[in-house]
Design an enzyme around this catalytic site. Structure first.
Site, PDB file in Angstrom:
ATOM      1  N   PHE A 104       0.712  -1.204  -0.041  1.00 54.10           N
ATOM      2  CA  PHE A 104       0.075   0.014  -0.209  1.00 54.10           C
ATOM      3  C   PHE A 104       0.874   1.378  -0.131  1.00 54.10           C
ATOM      4  CE2 PHE A 104       0.801   0.132   4.332  1.00 54.10           C
ATOM      5  CZ  PHE A 104       1.133   1.252   4.893  1.00 54.10           C
ATOM      6  N   GLU A 163      -5.103  -3.749  -1.886  1.00 54.35           N
ATOM      7  CA  GLU A 163      -6.668  -3.458  -1.760  1.00 54.35           C
ATOM      8  C   GLU A 163      -6.834  -2.146  -0.904  1.00 54.35           C
ATOM      9  OE1 GLU A 163      -4.559  -5.819  -0.477  1.00 54.35           O
ATOM     10  OE2 GLU A 163      -5.734  -7.081   0.760  1.00 54.35           O
ATOM     11  N   ARG A 164      -5.673  -1.494  -0.367  1.00 46.45           N
ATOM     12  CA  ARG A 164      -5.971  -0.233   0.647  1.00 46.45           C
ATOM     13  C   ARG A 164      -6.052   1.023  -0.420  1.00 46.45           C
ATOM     14  NH1 ARG A 164      -6.678  -3.199   3.794  1.00 46.45           N
ATOM     15  NH2 ARG A 164      -4.907  -4.781   5.122  1.00 46.45           N
ATOM     16  N   SER A 213       5.645  -6.932   3.196  1.00 46.16           N
ATOM     17  CA  SER A 213       6.265  -7.384   4.369  1.00 46.16           C
ATOM     18  C   SER A 213       7.357  -8.816   4.154  1.00 46.16           C
ATOM     19  CB  SER A 213       5.309  -7.453   5.176  1.00 46.16           C
ATOM     20  OG  SER A 213       4.283  -8.329   4.963  1.00 46.16           O
ATOM     21  N   CYS A 220       9.722   2.098   3.088  1.00 38.75           N
ATOM     22  CA  CYS A 220      10.411   0.789   3.299  1.00 38.75           C
ATOM     23  C   CYS A 220      11.950   1.188   3.459  1.00 38.75           C
ATOM     24  CB  CYS A 220      10.446  -0.165   2.226  1.00 38.75           C
ATOM     25  SG  CYS A 220      10.819   0.780   0.839  1.00 38.75           S
TER      26      CYS A 220
HETATM   27  P1  NAD Z   1       1.688  -6.762   2.839  1.00 38.27           P
HETATM   28  O1  NAD Z   1       2.749  -7.635   2.776  1.00 38.27           O
HETATM   29  O2  NAD Z   1       0.708  -6.681   4.136  1.00 38.27           O
HETATM   30  O3  NAD Z   1       0.803  -6.723   1.389  1.00 38.27           O
HETATM   31  C1  NAD Z   1       1.499  -6.714   0.276  1.00 38.27           C
HETATM   32  C2  NAD Z   1       0.623  -7.218  -0.598  1.00 38.27           C
HETATM   33  O4  NAD Z   1       0.680  -8.687  -0.465  1.00 38.27           O
HETATM   34  C3  NAD Z   1      -0.667  -6.693  -1.105  1.00 38.27           C
HETATM   35  O5  NAD Z   1      -1.004  -6.822  -2.333  1.00 38.27           O
HETATM   36  C4  NAD Z   1      -1.517  -7.741  -0.239  1.00 38.27           C
HETATM   37  O6  NAD Z   1      -2.798  -7.691  -0.698  1.00 38.27           O
HETATM   38  C5  NAD Z   1      -0.777  -9.171  -0.212  1.00 38.27           C
HETATM   39  N1  NAD Z   1      -1.007  -9.976   0.756  1.00 38.27           N
HETATM   40  C6  NAD Z   1      -1.104  -9.429   2.206  1.00 38.27           C
HETATM   41  N2  NAD Z   1      -1.344 -10.548   2.843  1.00 38.27           N
HETATM   42  C7  NAD Z   1      -1.331 -11.781   2.135  1.00 38.27           C
HETATM   43  C8  NAD Z   1      -1.292 -13.042   2.145  1.00 38.27           C
HETATM   44  N3  NAD Z   1      -1.636 -13.718   3.669  1.00 38.27           N
HETATM   45  N4  NAD Z   1      -1.181 -13.922   1.412  1.00 38.27           N
HETATM   46  C9  NAD Z   1      -0.959 -13.345   0.012  1.00 38.27           C
HETATM   47  N5  NAD Z   1      -0.974 -12.068  -0.269  1.00 38.27           N
HETATM   48  C10 NAD Z   1      -1.000 -11.366   0.906  1.00 38.27           C
HETATM   49  O7  NAD Z   1       2.574  -5.379   2.938  1.00 38.27           O
HETATM   50  P2  NAD Z   1       1.896  -3.653   3.064  1.00 38.27           P
HETATM   51  O8  NAD Z   1       1.224  -3.705   4.498  1.00 38.27           O
HETATM   52  O9  NAD Z   1       0.736  -3.666   1.828  1.00 38.27           O
HETATM   53  O10 NAD Z   1       3.015  -2.794   2.781  1.00 38.27           O
HETATM   54  C11 NAD Z   1       4.020  -2.536   4.002  1.00 38.27           C
HETATM   55  C12 NAD Z   1       5.162  -3.567   3.983  1.00 38.27           C
HETATM   56  O11 NAD Z   1       5.867  -3.372   2.597  1.00 38.27           O
HETATM   57  C13 NAD Z   1       6.263  -3.093   5.050  1.00 38.27           C
HETATM   58  O12 NAD Z   1       6.666  -4.218   5.684  1.00 38.27           O
HETATM   59  C14 NAD Z   1       7.353  -2.500   4.080  1.00 38.27           C
HETATM   60  O13 NAD Z   1       8.588  -2.537   4.794  1.00 38.27           O
HETATM   61  C15 NAD Z   1       7.140  -3.252   2.862  1.00 38.27           C
HETATM   62  N6  NAD Z   1       7.744  -2.610   1.625  1.00 38.27           N
HETATM   63  C16 NAD Z   1       9.018  -3.018   1.271  1.00 38.27           C
HETATM   64  C17 NAD Z   1       9.839  -2.567   0.138  1.00 38.27           C
HETATM   65  C18 NAD Z   1      10.893  -2.762  -0.310  1.00 38.27           C
HETATM   66  O14 NAD Z   1      11.144  -2.227  -1.479  1.00 38.27           O
HETATM   67  N7  NAD Z   1      11.665  -3.734   0.356  1.00 38.27           N
HETATM   68  C19 NAD Z   1       9.163  -1.301  -0.470  1.00 38.27           C
HETATM   69  C20 NAD Z   1       7.701  -1.031   0.103  1.00 38.27           C
HETATM   70  C21 NAD Z   1       7.093  -1.768   0.823  1.00 38.27           C
END
Ligand code: NAD
Length: 498
Positions: free
Chosen positions: A149, A176-177, A226, A281
């Site tokens: 998101f 989806e957020r 994440s 991130c």
């Molecule tokens: P998230 O992991 O909750 O979600 C990311 C994606 O995965 C979304 O599209 C979501 O719909 C999907 N998802 C969530 N739960 C799932 C599951 N159980 N099974 C399958 N798919 C699932 O992350 P978020 O809260 O949207 O974003 C924040 C996180 O992203 C933080 O941990 C941040 O550090 C990380 N991030 C990392 C980078 C990087 O470059 N390393 C960049 C941006 C964000």
């Protein structure tokens, strides 16, 4: 109330799923829209559409692809304001910050405009008498992107411009957020002349993600989010024989040495910790104050944290907006509570902030914790909110040891006036992206972005040259064109040079 639908084959479609999810306006706390949550059949429709489109797009000329990218880049400039406001309304970040991510995403499109140069293969003349060897790279097919998101336009743009310019077709499953801007991106691609079906958007949650991971016709999966989900995606997609890149979470440290300009360092730490309400991130979440820098640094950080202007993202006076959901706000509050309970000094308390007219918004003010140690939950967890922890280190060696012992390795920075200290730091620290007097060292699009350890599962960083490698595979051709028929006898032994 509007429902945000999928974009498949160049048109909006509701698909077959009845399920929807709430999309908030974080500044007011209201549910502003609904987003359609795809079922497996909708994902199948999108992937099949992309597979069909690949039959011709995979065969398109480099100049055709480049023309689309140039036009797309111009449309991104023309629509920058509209996109920034849309992002701010669903994510909560201030409009200027949203503009920043649009510009950084656009830089990847600019890189993709030069794809013809990057895709050049290599050629070895006369490796054996009358024989030449050359190689070139070809696209994979249907590539999927699953994105977080916090950068609803930039992170998907780390993926799709490179995938599409190298001849693949793409299915994006955005967060989806804050899903709306992905549909606008799809419209702009269509206006830029991208054929229908090359870029598709499927909205959804775990159901949609799993359907992509299991689909036979998906060749590669790019994920950013994440760490626990990155590990899951990497494992499941790998088991299904797909190429995967999976970027995870972070805990970024900024080391401040006593010889640094403390006012300069504190200014940058404050902006890097609280910008986008800490939901980056590459946000700085731990300041490591070395030696006598400690008390003086915390004093300046306190003053600056108290000066941060918190307000709705569409108010030009705001420097920091709300966090994305009530759950995110509660997580931040819990982290501050646990830091204090486990012995940290709570220097600035951002809990309990209430903004007149926005009482139901997901606001939480900047918090500053001092004397945080590596065993505290506030240090160990990725808070992903506006909380800056300060840890103390006796010297550079101790600072480097702290960073290297942390399971994450996304970004880090050092503030110093000593070239020798900076050089030692950049060589010894086990982190993928390093800033020297630069707090958020996000590489330009012509380099690649990627952390180490739990911040990158597998071994493929994103965009830039690594992105081109990820979205293509090499072919190596060994060729002979004899001038006179059968001047060389066919040999039954394994081929060697002559
Ligand atoms: P998230 O992991 O909750 O979600 C990311 C994606 O995965 C979304 O599209 C979501 O719909 C999907 N998802 C969530 N739960 C799932 C599951 N159980 N099974 C399958 N798919 C699932 O992350 P978020 O809260 O949207 O974003 C924040 C996180 O992203 C933080 O941990 C941040 O550090 C990380 N991030 C990392 C980078 C990087 O470059 N390393 C960049 C941006 C964000």
């Amino acid at each position: 109330m509007t429902t945000i639908e999928h974009w498949i084959g160049g048109a909006l479609t509701a698909g077959g799923s009845e399920r929807t999810g709430d999309v908030f306006n974080p500044a007011t706390g209201e549910v502003a829209r609904q987003v359609r949550l795809a079922g497996a059949a909708d994902v199948d429709a999108a992937v099949r559409t992309a597979a069909k489109a690949f039959e011709s797009w995979g065969d398109s000329s480099l100049s055709q692809r480049t023309k689309v990218m140039f036009r797309f880049r111009e449309l991104l400039v023309e629509h920058e304001d509209e996109m920034a406001r849309l992002i701010s309304a669903e994510h909560g970040k201030v409009v200027e910050d949203a503009r920043g991510e649009i510009i950084r995403g656009r830089e990847v499109v600019e890189y993709a405009c030069g794809i013809a140069d990057v895709l050049k293969g290599s050629y070895s003349d006369q490796v054996s008498r009358g024989i030449d060897v050359f190689n070139f790279r070809q696209p994979l097919g249907v590539c999927a992107g699953i994105t977080p998101f916090n950068f609803p336009i930039m992170v998907p743009m780390w993926m799709h411009p490179v995938a599409i310019a190298t001849g693949n077709t793409f299915v994006l499953k955005p967060s989806e957020r804050d899903p709306s801007v992905s549909n606008l991106v799809a419209e702009l691609y269509a206006e830029a002349g991208l054929p229908d079906g090359v870029f598709n958007v499927v909205h959804g949650d775990k159901t949609a993600v799993d359907a992509l991971l299991d689909h036979d016709e998906v060749a590669a999966v790019s994920f950013v989010g994440s760490t626990p989900i990155a590990k899951y995606i990497h494992q499941r997609a790998t088991e299904n024989g797909k190429r995967v890149q999976a970027l995870g979470g972070a805990k970024n440290h900024a080391v401040v040495l006593p010889d640094a300009d403390l006012e300069f360092a504190a200014n940058h730490l404050t902006a890097a910790a609280y910008g986008s309400a800490g939901q980056r991130c590459m946000a700085i979440s731990v300041g490591v104050a070395v030696g006598e820098a400690g008390d003086a640094l915390v004093e300046v950080l306190k003053r600056k944290a108290e000066e941060v202007k918190v307000g709705p993202g569409d108010d030009p006076a705001s420097e920091m907006g709300p966090v994305v959901t009530p759950a995110a706000r509660d997580r931040v509050i819990r982290a501050v509570e646990s830091g204090q309970a486990q012995g940290a000094d709570l220097v600035v308390d951002g809990r309990g902030l209430s903004l007149p007219g926005h009482e139901d918004g997901f606001f939480v003010g900047p918090s500053l914790l001092d004397k945080v140690t590596a065993d505290m939950d506030a240090y160990r967890e990725e808070i992903f909110g506006p909380v800056l922890s300060v840890a103390r280190a006796a010297d550079v060696t101790e600072a480097i040891e702290l960073i290297n012992a942390n399971p994450y390795g996304n970004g880090t920075a050092i503030f110093t006036s000593s070239g020798a200290a900076a050089r030692r730091f950049q060589r010894e620290v086990k982190v993928g992206m390093i800033g020297v007097n630069v707090p958020i060292p996000v590489p330009m699009s012509y380099y690649s972005f990627g952390g180490w350890k739990d911040s990158l599962i597998g071994d493929s960083p994103i965009h830039g040259p690594e992105g081109v490698r990820f979205y293509t595979r090499a072919k190596t051709v060994t060729s002979r064109w004899p001038e006179v028929r059968q001047t060389v006898d066919a040999a039954f032994h394994f081929p060697t040079s002559n």
